[in-house]
Design a protein around this motif. Structure first.
Motif, PDB file in Angstrom:
ATOM      1  N   ALA A  91       0.834  -1.207   0.000  1.00 41.97           N
ATOM      2  CA  ALA A  91       0.000   0.000   0.000  1.00 41.97           C
ATOM      3  C   ALA A  91       0.869   1.256   0.000  1.00 41.97           C
ATOM      4  O   ALA A  91       0.463   2.301  -0.521  1.00 41.97           O
ATOM      5  N   ALA A  92       2.076   1.153   0.559  1.00 47.52           N
ATOM      6  CA  ALA A  92       2.989   2.293   0.619  1.00 47.52           C
ATOM      7  C   ALA A  92       3.765   2.461  -0.685  1.00 47.52           C
ATOM      8  O   ALA A  92       4.617   3.344  -0.782  1.00 47.52           O
ATOM      9  N   GLY A  93       3.520   1.600  -1.655  1.00 45.78           N
ATOM     10  CA  GLY A  93       4.154   1.763  -2.959  1.00 45.78           C
ATOM     11  C   GLY A  93       5.250   0.759  -3.270  1.00 45.78           C
ATOM     12  O   GLY A  93       5.806   0.793  -4.373  1.00 45.78           O
ATOM     13  N   LYS A  94       5.589  -0.118  -2.365  1.00 47.31           N
ATOM     14  CA  LYS A  94       6.591  -1.132  -2.639  1.00 47.31           C
ATOM     15  C   LYS A  94       5.988  -2.208  -3.548  1.00 47.31           C
ATOM     16  O   LYS A  94       4.777  -2.333  -3.672  1.00 47.31           O
ATOM     17  N   THR A  95       6.843  -2.994  -4.182  1.00 46.26           N
ATOM     18  CA  THR A  95       6.395  -4.115  -5.000  1.00 46.26           C
ATOM     19  C   THR A  95       6.917  -5.412  -4.392  1.00 46.26           C
ATOM     20  O   THR A  95       7.878  -5.378  -3.593  1.00 46.26           O
ATOM     21  N   LEU A  96       6.301  -6.514  -4.755  1.00 46.18           N
ATOM     22  CA  LEU A  96       6.763  -7.806  -4.252  1.00 46.18           C
ATOM     23  C   LEU A  96       8.203  -8.076  -4.693  1.00 46.18           C
ATOM     24  O   LEU A  96       8.975  -8.684  -3.966  1.00 46.18           O
ATOM     25  N   GLU A  97       8.569  -7.617  -5.890  1.00 46.86           N
ATOM     26  CA  GLU A  97       9.932  -7.796  -6.377  1.00 46.86           C
ATOM     27  C   GLU A  97      10.934  -7.102  -5.446  1.00 46.86           C
ATOM     28  O   GLU A  97      12.039  -7.594  -5.232  1.00 46.86           O
ATOM     29  N   GLN A  98      10.547  -5.986  -4.884  1.00 47.32           N
ATOM     30  CA  GLN A  98      11.427  -5.257  -3.967  1.00 47.32           C
ATOM     31  C   GLN A  98      11.573  -5.989  -2.625  1.00 47.32           C
ATOM     32  O   GLN A  98      12.550  -5.806  -1.936  1.00 47.32           O
ATOM     33  N   LEU A  99      10.592  -6.806  -2.276  1.00 45.64           N
ATOM     34  CA  LEU A  99      10.626  -7.539  -1.023  1.00 45.64           C
ATOM     35  C   LEU A  99      11.221  -8.935  -1.185  1.00 45.64           C
ATOM     36  O   LEU A  99      11.489  -9.619  -0.184  1.00 45.64           O
ATOM     37  N   ALA A 100      11.473  -9.336  -2.428  1.00 47.38           N
ATOM     38  CA  ALA A 100      11.982 -10.688  -2.675  1.00 47.38           C
ATOM     39  C   ALA A 100      13.354 -10.874  -2.059  1.00 47.38           C
ATOM     40  O   ALA A 100      14.178  -9.961  -2.001  1.00 47.38           O
ATOM     41  N   ILE A 101      13.582 -12.078  -1.576  1.00 48.85           N
ATOM     42  CA  ILE A 101      14.872 -12.402  -0.953  1.00 48.85           C
ATOM     43  C   ILE A 101      15.868 -12.731  -2.048  1.00 48.85           C
ATOM     44  O   ILE A 101      15.620 -13.405  -2.983  1.00 48.85           O
TER      45      ILE A 101
END
Length: 101
Positions: A91-101
């Protein structure tokens, strides 16, 4: 045996006799099968409980695919519902790709 030469009463009696014989033989066959199963189990060193119990499902844990950028203890496998921290970061604008390990 010629069934069409039998009377109705004789056919009913024959049916009763056949059903009784089938029930008797079924009992015999089940007893034989039970004996064979127990013999096989004994030969392999198994108890009846071992044979009848289901093996415990051992599932290996799924590795995490996503990690919180600031708190490494927060991870998610990508399966099931998204954790609150993932929903908030998306919701804050991040993407799942940015959170990927």
């Amino acid at each position: 045996m010629q069934l069409d030469s039998l009377s109705y009463v004789e056919l009913v009696q024959l049916k009763t006799d056949v059903e009784a014989e089938i029930a008797r033989r079924e009992q015999e066959e089940k007893a034989k099968a039970r004996k064979q199963i127990l013999e096989i189990a004994r030969n392999f060193g198994l108890s009846v409980e071992d044979v009848l119990s289901k093996p415990a499902a051992t599932r290996k844990p799924v590795e995490a695919k996503y990690r919180h950028p600031e708190d490494a203890s927060l991870t998610w496998t990508g399966r099931g519902r998204k954790p609150v921290w993932v929903v908030e970061l998306l919701a804050a604008g991040k993407t799942l790709e940015q959170l990927a390990i």
